[in-house]
Motif scaffolding. Structure first.
Motif: not given
Ligand SMILES: Cc1cc2nc3c(=O)[nH]c(=O)nc-3n(C[C@H](O)[C@H](O)[C@H](O)COP(=O)(O)OP(=O)(O)OC[C@H]3O[C@@H](n4cnc5c(N)ncnc54)[C@H](O)[C@@H]3O)c2cc1C
Length: 300
Positions: A250-277
């Motif tokens: 999964h993409l590594e994100v902090d609790a607010m969805g920030k990735t390891s690259v400044e200015g880039v965020f991620a959300a949803g299935d690409n960040t977590s195995p807890m998969r649901s709408v």
């Protein structure tokens, strides 16, 4: 169409649409780019999302898009992001239609892609009676003869959960069937059968599993099969930008969805195995709030 935005969201399914709704309500100039291939498009009905329990998946997304139309700063584009590059003050996206768009912040709500095993019948049943999640589909398939397919450790753990929904369960380990004595005793205690001969075919009619056939020709009648299968990121742009992945892919994100690259965020299935709408929507709202905070701090 305008080319400069405050935020570009790549992926306009549940996570991306919710992020766009929150950003639109914060009056942020936002572009959503979506290629129209959400992971749940194989399933006829989506469950366990409040107010939409049992809805056709695409109808949930369409209702979201209609709600976004009320927000003049949000634009939705049916296209595919091909590449992203960092510029002096943000990012530039090139799409499959050959268009360039710029923004200060990027959100990847691009989901994951399930990798199907090479088993005849599997793809036809995926999302219907071959499923990934009992919270999503277990209620509809409750008390049916049920199989579980996947790596031995994963399906042993999964069987603990599954006894909530089924009592006639067979495990079909994919690959080495290495269970400890203790695990075997537990399976016996719960009358869970174990079949170690490899699965050869899923016998099905119109997406309804009828039986699993193993390599020795035996058939095991079933009406449901849970599958723990591998996945890959649906979109490789975050990796090209340098975003780190976790050891689960999964993409590594902090609790607010920030990735390891400044200015880039991620959300949803690409960040977590807890998969649901619902989880995707929650994460979409989280990144939108984080971005709004970041922009406010930067410009106040
Ligand atoms: C078969 C199946 C059944 C499911 N059933 C349920 C259920 O009943 N209930 C439930 O709550 N959950 C269910 N889920 C889980 C749920 O569907 C996901 O958790 C949810 O779809 C995740 O939303 P997302 O926005 O993160 O990703 P997705 O919904 O997968 O959407 C990602 C979007 O990004 C787009 N995209 C990707 N790359 C690009 C790019 N380069 N450019 C532009 N766009 C791009 C894709 O086209 C897609 O529209 C199911 C999942 C599967 C696989």
């Amino acid at each position: 169409m305008e080319q400069h935005f405050e935020i570009i969201i790549i992926g306009g399914s549940y996570a991306g649409l919710q992020a766009a709704l929150t950003l639109g309500r914060a009056r942020k100039r936002t572009l959503v780019i979506d290629s129209g291939a959400p992971c749940n498009r194989f399933t006829p009905h989506s469950h366990n999302f409040l107010t939409h329990d049992g809805a056709v998946p695409a109808s949930i997304a369409m209702a979201g898009r209609q709600e976004l139309a009320a927000y003049p700063t949000v634009h939705f584009l049916e296209d595919k992001a091909l590449t992203a590059r960092q510029t002096g003050n943000g990012f530039e996206i090139l799409t499959a239609a050959g268009q360039l768009y710029q923004a200060a912040k990027l959100v990847f709500a691009t989901g994951i892609r399930d990798i199907f095993p090479d088993i005849p019948g599997f793809a036809a049943c995926w999302g219907k009676t071959v499923i990934h999640c009992p919270f999503c589909h277990g209620y509809e398939l409750r008390d049916q003869p049920t199989g579980v397919f996947g790596p031995a450790d994963a399906i042993f753990d999964f069987s603990k959960l599954l006894v909530n929904w089924a009592h006639d369960i067979i495990l079909f380990p994919d690959g080495a069937a290495s269970f400890t004595e203790e695990q075997l005793a537990k399976l016996q205690q719960h009358q869970i059968r174990l079949v170690t001969v490899p699965v050869q075919t899923i016998l099905q009619e119109g997406g309804r599993v009828r039986a699993v056939q193993t390599a020795d020709g035996q058939q095991f009648p079933l009406n449901a099969l849970y599958a723990r299968i591998p996945f890959e990121q649906h979109c490789d742009i975050p990796a090209h930008l340098g975003c780190k992945l976790t050891n689960t892919g999964h993409l590594e994100v902090d609790a607010m969805g920030k990735t390891s690259v400044e200015g880039v965020f991620a959300a949803g299935d690409n960040t977590s195995p807890m998969r649901s709408v619902a989880m995707a929507v929650m994460r979409g709202q989280m990144v939108a709030a984080a971005i709004t905070h970041d922009l406010a701090h930067a410009t106040f």
